[in-house]
Motif scaffolding. Structure first.
Motif, PDB file in Angstrom:
ATOM      1  N   PRO A  45       1.019  -1.177  -0.230  1.00 52.00           N
ATOM      2  CA  PRO A  45      -0.090  -0.106  -0.053  1.00 52.00           C
ATOM      3  C   PRO A  45       0.910   1.214  -0.064  1.00 52.00           C
ATOM      4  O   PRO A  45       2.100   0.841   1.124  1.00 52.00           O
ATOM      5  N   LEU A  46       0.305   2.584  -0.287  1.00 51.45           N
ATOM      6  CA  LEU A  46       1.373   3.419  -1.227  1.00 51.45           C
ATOM      7  C   LEU A  46       1.125   4.246   1.139  1.00 51.45           C
ATOM      8  O   LEU A  46       0.230   3.987   1.523  1.00 51.45           O
ATOM      9  N   PRO A  47       2.297   4.854   1.198  1.00 51.82           N
ATOM     10  CA  PRO A  47       2.364   5.580   2.385  1.00 51.82           C
ATOM     11  C   PRO A  47       1.506   6.847   2.217  1.00 51.82           C
ATOM     12  O   PRO A  47       0.892   7.034   3.508  1.00 51.82           O
ATOM     13  N   THR A  48       1.003   7.575   1.091  1.00 55.17           N
ATOM     14  CA  THR A  48      -0.159   8.403   1.063  1.00 55.17           C
ATOM     15  C   THR A  48      -0.514   8.281  -0.376  1.00 55.17           C
ATOM     16  O   THR A  48      -0.283   8.333  -1.262  1.00 55.17           O
ATOM     17  N   VAL A  49      -1.824   8.635   0.078  1.00 51.66           N
ATOM     18  CA  VAL A  49      -3.070   8.774  -0.967  1.00 51.66           C
ATOM     19  C   VAL A  49      -4.029   9.875  -0.711  1.00 51.66           C
ATOM     20  O   VAL A  49      -4.380  10.906  -0.140  1.00 51.66           O
ATOM     21  N   THR A  50      -3.822  10.534  -1.958  1.00 49.04           N
ATOM     22  CA  THR A  50      -4.583  11.552  -2.216  1.00 49.04           C
ATOM     23  C   THR A  50      -6.196  11.174  -2.861  1.00 49.04           C
ATOM     24  O   THR A  50      -6.316  10.961  -4.057  1.00 49.04           O
ATOM     25  N   HIS A  51      -6.849  11.940  -2.554  1.00 48.77           N
ATOM     26  CA  HIS A  51      -8.560  11.638  -3.064  1.00 48.77           C
ATOM     27  C   HIS A  51      -8.385  12.947  -4.171  1.00 48.77           C
ATOM     28  O   HIS A  51      -8.917  14.678  -2.410  1.00 48.77           O
ATOM     29  N   VAL A  52      -8.878  13.390  -4.346  1.00 43.67           N
ATOM     30  CA  VAL A  52      -9.631  15.238  -5.158  1.00 43.67           C
ATOM     31  C   VAL A  52     -10.806  14.860  -5.388  1.00 43.67           C
ATOM     32  O   VAL A  52     -11.941  14.383  -6.326  1.00 43.67           O
ATOM     33  N   HIS A  53     -11.368  15.747  -5.204  1.00 43.63           N
ATOM     34  CA  HIS A  53     -13.229  15.646  -5.388  1.00 43.63           C
ATOM     35  C   HIS A  53     -13.395  17.303  -6.149  1.00 43.63           C
ATOM     36  O   HIS A  53     -13.361  18.597  -6.026  1.00 43.63           O
ATOM     37  N   LEU A  54     -13.851  16.454  -7.269  1.00 42.37           N
ATOM     38  CA  LEU A  54     -14.223  17.703  -8.296  1.00 42.37           C
ATOM     39  C   LEU A  54     -16.074  18.134  -8.092  1.00 42.37           C
ATOM     40  O   LEU A  54     -16.896  16.754  -8.370  1.00 42.37           O
ATOM     41  N   HIS A  55     -16.331  19.279  -8.020  1.00 42.71           N
ATOM     42  CA  HIS A  55     -17.921  19.547  -8.789  1.00 42.71           C
ATOM     43  C   HIS A  55     -17.569  20.653  -9.014  1.00 42.71           C
ATOM     44  O   HIS A  55     -17.106  21.377  -9.753  1.00 42.71           O
ATOM     45  N   GLY A  56     -18.986  21.652  -8.912  1.00 41.70           N
ATOM     46  CA  GLY A  56     -18.817  22.956  -9.527  1.00 41.70           C
ATOM     47  C   GLY A  56     -17.789  23.740  -9.132  1.00 41.70           C
ATOM     48  O   GLY A  56     -17.455  24.721  -9.898  1.00 41.70           O
ATOM     49  N   GLY A  57     -17.600  24.079  -7.750  1.00 41.22           N
ATOM     50  CA  GLY A  57     -16.585  24.785  -7.568  1.00 41.22           C
ATOM     51  C   GLY A  57     -15.009  24.585  -7.425  1.00 41.22           C
ATOM     52  O   GLY A  57     -14.978  23.371  -8.082  1.00 41.22           O
ATOM     53  N   PRO A  58     -14.472  24.542  -6.301  1.00 41.01           N
ATOM     54  CA  PRO A  58     -13.618  24.081  -6.611  1.00 41.01           C
ATOM     55  C   PRO A  58     -13.210  22.680  -6.756  1.00 41.01           C
ATOM     56  O   PRO A  58     -14.120  22.804  -5.478  1.00 41.01           O
ATOM     57  N   LYS A  59     -11.803  22.768  -6.297  1.00 34.36           N
ATOM     58  CA  LYS A  59     -11.117  20.885  -6.836  1.00 34.36           C
ATOM     59  C   LYS A  59     -10.653  21.226  -5.129  1.00 34.36           C
ATOM     60  O   LYS A  59     -10.477  21.693  -4.662  1.00 34.36           O
ATOM     61  N   VAL A  60     -11.550  19.968  -4.355  1.00 36.82           N
ATOM     62  CA  VAL A  60     -11.507  20.086  -2.718  1.00 36.82           C
ATOM     63  C   VAL A  60     -10.415  18.585  -2.723  1.00 36.82           C
ATOM     64  O   VAL A  60     -10.863  17.398  -2.813  1.00 36.82           O
TER      65      VAL A  60
END
Length: 91
Positions: A45-60
């Motif tokens: 498993p990777l030491p860090t996982v990044t989750h990017v949420h894209l929606h109508g506003g800025p990415k989170v």
């Protein structure tokens, strides 16, 4: 008839930890409560996982850091949010 001699391994399952799937739990943020099975063929498993949420506003963006609990088991904890200010805009 000769008997097969087997050495006892520390792993009682008899399966090498490098060939086992990993069970990973996510704690906090949008992935809270998610359980992921990472197949052994994908490696450790990777030491860090990044989750990017894209929606109508800025990415989170949320980052999760791995805490291993044993061979093939770990927990990804949500990294505290870092506030980044855009210094190109005057207050």
């Amino acid at each position: 008839m000769p008997r097969e001699v087997r050495e006892l391994a520390e792993d009682p399952t008899g399966v090498d930890a490098g060939t086992q799937d990993a069970v990973l739990l996510f704690v906090g943020g949008p992935l809270d409560g998610r359980v992921e099975i990472r197949e052994a063929r994908h490696g450790e498993p990777l030491p860090t996982v990044t989750h990017v949420h894209l929606h109508g506003g800025p990415k989170v963006v949320h980052r999760y850091d791995l805490t291993p609990l044993g061979p093939g088991v770990g927990v990804y904890h949500l990294r505290p949010q870092q506030v980044v200010r855009d210094r190109s805009v005057a207050d």
